[in-house]
Design a protein around this motif. Structure first.
Motif, PDB file in Angstrom:
ATOM      1  N   ALA A  46       2.059  14.185  -9.484  1.00 30.23           N
ATOM      2  CA  ALA A  46       2.885  15.262  -9.880  1.00 30.23           C
ATOM      3  C   ALA A  46       3.271  15.451 -10.981  1.00 30.23           C
ATOM      4  O   ALA A  46       3.347  16.380 -11.617  1.00 30.23           O
ATOM      5  CB  ALA A  46       4.076  15.085  -8.878  1.00 30.23           C
ATOM      6  N   MET A  47       3.266  14.171 -11.907  1.00 27.17           N
ATOM      7  CA  MET A  47       3.542  14.423 -13.363  1.00 27.17           C
ATOM      8  C   MET A  47       2.287  14.934 -14.104  1.00 27.17           C
ATOM      9  O   MET A  47       2.477  15.729 -14.949  1.00 27.17           O
ATOM     10  CB  MET A  47       3.826  12.909 -13.673  1.00 27.17           C
ATOM     11  N   ARG A  48       1.072  14.558 -13.680  1.00 29.47           N
ATOM     12  CA  ARG A  48       0.056  15.208 -14.094  1.00 29.47           C
ATOM     13  C   ARG A  48       0.021  16.668 -14.106  1.00 29.47           C
ATOM     14  O   ARG A  48      -0.212  17.450 -15.090  1.00 29.47           O
ATOM     15  CB  ARG A  48      -1.441  14.664 -13.525  1.00 29.47           C
ATOM     16  N   ARG A  49       0.405  17.145 -12.915  1.00 33.34           N
ATOM     17  CA  ARG A  49       0.252  18.765 -12.592  1.00 33.34           C
ATOM     18  C   ARG A  49       1.265  19.196 -13.596  1.00 33.34           C
ATOM     19  O   ARG A  49       1.307  20.322 -14.070  1.00 33.34           O
ATOM     20  CB  ARG A  49       0.695  19.043 -10.963  1.00 33.34           C
ATOM     21  N   GLU A  50       2.598  18.727 -13.585  1.00 33.81           N
ATOM     22  CA  GLU A  50       3.624  19.265 -14.268  1.00 33.81           C
ATOM     23  C   GLU A  50       3.244  19.256 -15.922  1.00 33.81           C
ATOM     24  O   GLU A  50       3.443  20.280 -16.583  1.00 33.81           O
ATOM     25  CB  GLU A  50       5.056  18.147 -14.197  1.00 33.81           C
ATOM     26  N   ARG A  51       2.425  18.360 -16.229  1.00 36.81           N
ATOM     27  CA  ARG A  51       1.812  18.221 -17.765  1.00 36.81           C
ATOM     28  C   ARG A  51       0.990  19.371 -17.980  1.00 36.81           C
ATOM     29  O   ARG A  51       1.036  19.844 -18.941  1.00 36.81           O
ATOM     30  CB  ARG A  51       1.341  16.913 -18.137  1.00 36.81           C
ATOM     31  N   LEU A  52      -0.004  19.533 -16.926  1.00 35.87           N
ATOM     32  CA  LEU A  52      -1.042  20.473 -17.082  1.00 35.87           C
ATOM     33  C   LEU A  52       0.014  21.884 -17.238  1.00 35.87           C
ATOM     34  O   LEU A  52      -0.426  22.860 -17.984  1.00 35.87           O
ATOM     35  CB  LEU A  52      -1.924  20.399 -16.103  1.00 35.87           C
ATOM     36  N   ARG A  82       0.808  -1.300   0.234  1.00 40.10           N
ATOM     37  CA  ARG A  82       0.132   0.064  -0.007  1.00 40.10           C
ATOM     38  C   ARG A  82       0.784   1.378   0.006  1.00 40.10           C
ATOM     39  O   ARG A  82       0.491   2.227  -0.678  1.00 40.10           O
ATOM     40  CB  ARG A  82      -0.858  -0.011   1.266  1.00 40.10           C
ATOM     41  N   GLU A  83       1.995   1.221   0.470  1.00 40.49           N
ATOM     42  CA  GLU A  83       2.865   2.262   0.701  1.00 40.49           C
ATOM     43  C   GLU A  83       3.542   2.579  -0.524  1.00 40.49           C
ATOM     44  O   GLU A  83       3.388   3.611  -1.088  1.00 40.49           O
ATOM     45  CB  GLU A  83       4.006   2.134   1.891  1.00 40.49           C
ATOM     46  N   VAL A  84       3.672   1.478  -1.502  1.00 39.88           N
ATOM     47  CA  VAL A  84       4.342   1.651  -2.780  1.00 39.88           C
ATOM     48  C   VAL A  84       3.285   1.982  -3.845  1.00 39.88           C
ATOM     49  O   VAL A  84       3.478   2.895  -4.560  1.00 39.88           O
ATOM     50  CB  VAL A  84       4.827   0.258  -3.158  1.00 39.88           C
ATOM     51  N   GLN A  85       2.020   1.822  -3.472  1.00 38.57           N
ATOM     52  CA  GLN A  85       0.960   2.299  -4.432  1.00 38.57           C
ATOM     53  C   GLN A  85       0.579   3.703  -3.878  1.00 38.57           C
ATOM     54  O   GLN A  85       0.461   4.517  -5.136  1.00 38.57           O
ATOM     55  CB  GLN A  85      -0.255   1.627  -3.961  1.00 38.57           C
ATOM     56  N   ALA A  86       0.749   4.327  -2.827  1.00 33.70           N
ATOM     57  CA  ALA A  86       0.614   5.549  -2.398  1.00 33.70           C
ATOM     58  C   ALA A  86       1.779   6.392  -3.107  1.00 33.70           C
ATOM     59  O   ALA A  86       1.322   7.537  -3.735  1.00 33.70           O
ATOM     60  CB  ALA A  86       0.504   5.847  -0.935  1.00 33.70           C
ATOM     61  N   ALA A  87       3.138   5.868  -2.937  1.00 35.31           N
ATOM     62  CA  ALA A  87       4.047   6.504  -3.591  1.00 35.31           C
ATOM     63  C   ALA A  87       3.885   6.871  -4.984  1.00 35.31           C
ATOM     64  O   ALA A  87       3.938   7.759  -5.811  1.00 35.31           O
ATOM     65  CB  ALA A  87       5.349   6.016  -3.312  1.00 35.31           C
ATOM     66  N   ASP A  88       3.406   5.679  -5.638  1.00 32.74           N
ATOM     67  CA  ASP A  88       3.168   5.515  -7.167  1.00 32.74           C
ATOM     68  C   ASP A  88       2.020   6.668  -7.567  1.00 32.74           C
ATOM     69  O   ASP A  88       2.297   7.678  -8.339  1.00 32.74           O
ATOM     70  CB  ASP A  88       2.654   4.324  -7.572  1.00 32.74           C
ATOM     71  N   ARG A 130       3.505  10.056  -7.292  1.00 28.67           N
ATOM     72  CA  ARG A 130       4.363  10.704  -8.299  1.00 28.67           C
ATOM     73  C   ARG A 130       3.445  10.884  -9.598  1.00 28.67           C
ATOM     74  O   ARG A 130       3.733  11.704 -10.434  1.00 28.67           O
ATOM     75  CB  ARG A 130       5.483   9.386  -8.861  1.00 28.67           C
ATOM     76  N   ALA A 131       2.651   9.914  -9.783  1.00 33.64           N
ATOM     77  CA  ALA A 131       1.588  10.424 -10.932  1.00 33.64           C
ATOM     78  C   ALA A 131       0.948  11.594 -11.134  1.00 33.64           C
ATOM     79  O   ALA A 131       0.670  12.295 -12.126  1.00 33.64           O
ATOM     80  CB  ALA A 131       0.569   9.091 -10.917  1.00 33.64           C
TER      81      ALA A 131
END
Length: 146
Positions: free
Chosen positions: A82-88, A70-76, A79-80
């Motif tokens: 953050a990448m979405r905000r950067e793309r926008l 669950r921690e790995v999933q939350a980190a992913d 990151r996703a």
């Protein structure tokens, strides 16, 4: 009003986080019976069926393994997001990854619109003597020298 809704959200979050380990432990210890049904065994059901057989569905992972996953999933997910905000932000400023293909397309169009380079004129063929005889010329043999 904003303070009240923020406080309510904080209380709900704390309640959720406090209850989460208990839910994980309950999920790993309780096992529901799942039935594989249908003529080919392609249908799964929570209730017994004719010609069905029980399928083992318990999670063999420990509570620590589930928590780590669950921690790995939350980190992913973070990151996703953050990448979405950067793309926008890139798309709004016009500097996104789509700007490079546009520039390449413009360069291709410029290249395609250029006039082709002039070809040098070919030397004129020598005229054969017109003595009324037709002469055929065969291609050279690949084995023949020269």
């Amino acid at each position: 009003m904003k303070m009240h809704s923020a406080l309510a959200a904080l209380v709900a979050l704390i309640t959720l986080v406090a209850a989460w380990p208990a839910e994980v432990a309950a999920a790993t210890t309780t096992t529901a019976t799942v039935w594989r049904c249908g003529p080919d065994g392609r249908v799964y059901s929570g209730t017994a069926c004719v010609q069905g057989r029980a399928v083992e569905v318990s999670d063999p992972r420990s509570a620590e393994q589930v928590a780590a996953a669950r921690e790995v999933q939350a980190a992913d997910m973070r990151r996703a997001e953050a990448m979405r905000r950067e793309r926008l932000l890139d798309e709004r400023s016009g500097q996104g990854t789509r700007a490079a293909p546009r520039a390449a397309t413009a360069q291709i169009k410029k290249t395609a619109l250029r006039q082709p380079a002039p070809t040098p004129p070919r030397p004129a063929k020598k005229q054969a003597a017109n003595d009324g005889t037709w002469r055929a010329i065969a291609p050279a043999s690949p084995r023949a020298p020269g």
